[in-house]
Design a protein around this motif. Sequence first.
Motif, PDB file in Angstrom:
ATOM      1  N   ALA A  38       0.854  -1.184   0.000  1.00  0.00           N
ATOM      2  CA  ALA A  38       0.000   0.000   0.000  1.00  0.00           C
ATOM      3  C   ALA A  38       0.891   1.235   0.000  1.00  0.00           C
ATOM      4  O   ALA A  38       1.988   1.229   0.576  1.00  0.00           O
ATOM      5  CB  ALA A  38      -0.921   0.010   1.211  1.00  0.00           C
ATOM      6  N   LEU A  39       0.427   2.291  -0.635  1.00  0.00           N
ATOM      7  CA  LEU A  39       1.216   3.505  -0.794  1.00  0.00           C
ATOM      8  C   LEU A  39       0.876   4.532   0.282  1.00  0.00           C
ATOM      9  O   LEU A  39      -0.284   4.679   0.673  1.00  0.00           O
ATOM     10  CB  LEU A  39       0.967   4.138  -2.160  1.00  0.00           C
ATOM     11  N   ALA A  40       1.901   5.252   0.730  1.00  0.00           N
ATOM     12  CA  ALA A  40       1.718   6.485   1.494  1.00  0.00           C
ATOM     13  C   ALA A  40       2.195   7.607   0.576  1.00  0.00           C
ATOM     14  O   ALA A  40       3.315   7.561   0.057  1.00  0.00           O
ATOM     15  CB  ALA A  40       2.530   6.462   2.782  1.00  0.00           C
ATOM     16  N   THR A  41       1.338   8.584   0.329  1.00  0.00           N
ATOM     17  CA  THR A  41       1.620   9.596  -0.693  1.00  0.00           C
ATOM     18  C   THR A  41       1.740  10.986  -0.086  1.00  0.00           C
ATOM     19  O   THR A  41       1.331  11.236   1.059  1.00  0.00           O
ATOM     20  CB  THR A  41       0.521   9.594  -1.767  1.00  0.00           C
ATOM     21  N   SER A  42       2.268  11.889  -0.870  1.00  0.00           N
ATOM     22  CA  SER A  42       2.532  13.249  -0.398  1.00  0.00           C
ATOM     23  C   SER A  42       1.248  14.042  -0.210  1.00  0.00           C
ATOM     24  O   SER A  42       0.339  14.004  -1.041  1.00  0.00           O
ATOM     25  CB  SER A  42       3.433  13.985  -1.395  1.00  0.00           C
ATOM     26  N   ALA A  43       1.207  14.806   0.877  1.00  0.00           N
ATOM     27  CA  ALA A  43       0.077  15.695   1.141  1.00  0.00           C
ATOM     28  C   ALA A  43       0.350  17.115   0.652  1.00  0.00           C
ATOM     29  O   ALA A  43      -0.523  17.985   0.759  1.00  0.00           O
ATOM     30  CB  ALA A  43      -0.243  15.709   2.630  1.00  0.00           C
ATOM     31  N   ILE A  44       1.535  17.361   0.125  1.00  0.00           N
ATOM     32  CA  ILE A  44       1.861  18.690  -0.400  1.00  0.00           C
ATOM     33  C   ILE A  44       2.253  18.561  -1.875  1.00  0.00           C
ATOM     34  O   ILE A  44       2.575  17.474  -2.355  1.00  0.00           O
ATOM     35  CB  ILE A  44       2.993  19.367   0.394  1.00  0.00           C
ATOM     36  N   ALA A  45       2.237  19.690  -2.588  1.00  0.00           N
ATOM     37  CA  ALA A  45       2.500  19.668  -4.019  1.00  0.00           C
ATOM     38  C   ALA A  45       3.947  19.975  -4.387  1.00  0.00           C
ATOM     39  O   ALA A  45       4.376  19.665  -5.498  1.00  0.00           O
ATOM     40  CB  ALA A  45       1.580  20.664  -4.739  1.00  0.00           C
ATOM     41  N   ARG A  46       4.685  20.565  -3.471  1.00  0.00           N
ATOM     42  CA  ARG A  46       6.078  20.901  -3.787  1.00  0.00           C
ATOM     43  C   ARG A  46       6.887  21.030  -2.503  1.00  0.00           C
ATOM     44  O   ARG A  46       6.421  21.630  -1.529  1.00  0.00           O
ATOM     45  CB  ARG A  46       6.154  22.218  -4.574  1.00  0.00           C
ATOM     46  N   GLY A  47       8.067  20.471  -2.512  1.00  0.00           N
ATOM     47  CA  GLY A  47       8.935  20.580  -1.350  1.00  0.00           C
ATOM     48  C   GLY A  47       9.818  19.362  -1.206  1.00  0.00           C
ATOM     49  O   GLY A  47      10.194  18.730  -2.202  1.00  0.00           O
ATOM     50  N   TRP A  48      10.122  19.029   0.052  1.00  0.00           N
ATOM     51  CA  TRP A  48      11.011  17.913   0.339  1.00  0.00           C
ATOM     52  C   TRP A  48      10.523  17.195   1.595  1.00  0.00           C
ATOM     53  O   TRP A  48       9.856  17.790   2.449  1.00  0.00           O
ATOM     54  CB  TRP A  48      12.445  18.409   0.577  1.00  0.00           C
ATOM     55  N   VAL A  49      10.876  15.956   1.697  1.00  0.00           N
ATOM     56  CA  VAL A  49      10.612  15.214   2.927  1.00  0.00           C
ATOM     57  C   VAL A  49      11.696  15.603   3.933  1.00  0.00           C
ATOM     58  O   VAL A  49      12.878  15.352   3.708  1.00  0.00           O
ATOM     59  CB  VAL A  49      10.647  13.694   2.677  1.00  0.00           C
ATOM     60  N   ARG A  50      11.295  16.223   5.034  1.00  0.00           N
ATOM     61  CA  ARG A  50      12.255  16.563   6.081  1.00  0.00           C
ATOM     62  C   ARG A  50      12.547  15.340   6.941  1.00  0.00           C
ATOM     63  O   ARG A  50      13.691  15.054   7.287  1.00  0.00           O
ATOM     64  CB  ARG A  50      11.711  17.690   6.964  1.00  0.00           C
ATOM     65  N   ALA A  51      11.478  14.613   7.283  1.00  0.00           N
ATOM     66  CA  ALA A  51      11.630  13.392   8.080  1.00  0.00           C
ATOM     67  C   ALA A  51      10.458  12.481   7.768  1.00  0.00           C
ATOM     68  O   ALA A  51       9.354  12.948   7.460  1.00  0.00           O
ATOM     69  CB  ALA A  51      11.668  13.729   9.570  1.00  0.00           C
ATOM     70  N   ILE A  52      10.699  11.190   7.863  1.00  0.00           N
ATOM     71  CA  ILE A  52       9.638  10.220   7.644  1.00  0.00           C
ATOM     72  C   ILE A  52       9.731   9.157   8.736  1.00  0.00           C
ATOM     73  O   ILE A  52      10.736   8.458   8.858  1.00  0.00           O
ATOM     74  CB  ILE A  52       9.710   9.625   6.222  1.00  0.00           C
ATOM     75  N   ASP A  53       8.695   9.111   9.565  1.00  0.00           N
ATOM     76  CA  ASP A  53       8.668   8.224  10.724  1.00  0.00           C
ATOM     77  C   ASP A  53       7.837   6.987  10.373  1.00  0.00           C
ATOM     78  O   ASP A  53       6.614   7.068  10.201  1.00  0.00           O
ATOM     79  CB  ASP A  53       8.057   8.956  11.916  1.00  0.00           C
TER      80      ASP A  53
END
Length: 506
Positions: A38-53
Amino acid sequence: MLTEATGQPLDRVDGRLKVMGGARYTAEWDLPGLAYGALATSAIARGWVRAIDVNAAQQAPGVLAVLTYLNAPRLQPMPDKVGGSLFRGEGGITETLQPLQDAAIEYAGQPLAVVVADTHEHARYAATLVRITYDEAKPEFDPATASRRTLPESFTGSKEEPLQVTVGDPRAALASAPVKLERVYESAITHHNPIEQLATIARWEKRNGADYLTVYDTTRGVDTLQEVFAASLNLPKENVHIICPFIGGAFGSKGWLYAPALLTAMAARVVGRPVKIELRRQDMFSTAGQRGATRQTLSLGATRDGKLTALQHDTQAQTSMVSGYTEPCARVSRMLYAVPNLGFAHHLSHLNLPSPCPMRGPGETVGGWALECAIDELATELNLDPVELRLRNYADKNPETGKPFSSKHLRECYARGQELIGWSARNPKPRSMREGNSLIGYGMATTMYPAARREASARATLFADGRALVQSATHELGNGAYTIFRQISADALALPVDRVHFELGD
């Protein structure tokens, strides 16, 4: 006595399988040891992942692995071309972003993690536990103010389909035309969303020490997908096996965007067992492609008796930051009417939106709609019957290339259409025709679709008892391919159609 099979009435050879539930679609294959992603997808349209827990997701019931850009297998770049079609660059057909390779975010809905678990439900629940912190940047959504705007040379790299063309001097002809008309038409983003959602099953195995990959996928391009997997995963092409015997609708999709399929293969490699990823209906709006929005300006010049002297069709198309796909809106304008001064241009704006891709009638649908609306408005301006205006500008040869058409029967279509709907009874004045309390409108339009040809291949096996097996890596999406290819094969082999078996999608 043997008769020609092609074109003859024949019960669909796959019909019983479909109505009895025996046609196996991608998500229905059940492999031993199958795990689910299953996918976890971005909630924003532009930027970077600062942290992923991913701690909570990893500890959830049944979870086997969580893939992010920090631990996912490395992929090779998307190939420049596949099967003669441009992939990378302006006018290219696909998204070039390889999934989970870095922290950059280019559109909302971009996959940022894959959770693999022992059941479909466990995987989807655990995916909701992935917590992502963002460094958000201001997204670009307006084509008119996009910082990256280009003029693609051609559609998918085809020399036969340039996107910037001038024949004669349309600008000067427009300036001097006795009658001028300029209209702007806008079309919104349109989504495919067939009944069957995108799905992939991937299985790795070792044979004589070498890696082999088998993929069940909802794809309309079996050969193309094989090349994409081979290039992206650094495998010999012959070590990749693609299987897709049935497709549950496509509307132009299921052939051009590869992130979900690649993610499935990556997940299967990590957990060491087959993995299936089936997109949610929500994911079909961001990960499956769509027709991008367009803004089209049609400028027509004509004499007062209705002869076109100039046609300029300018398109403002949109794509993502990681694709060069351009909606080819002038496909109809370039050949439909006899006009001595013809021009069309395609301007492409890169935005922080999901990547578009071909959708049913790419270019023809929205481009032909805009053209025919403008032609109708010109007919009103000239007080001329819409059919008559089209007949006065009937093209016997391609106005762009000057080449004659090999066959054309549009005049006969116009005449037959007028007869069938009682066109002679039409009153052109708006709101002038009624049937009881209902207003009745009569209208007409012309469209076309290219009859493209390219190389294809098939393999035939003849058996001693007079049977034949014919195989080709084409696809079936509800259009009767199993039946018509069986008929064509029977004619080619001079066999009765019931002695031929046809296989595809492999």
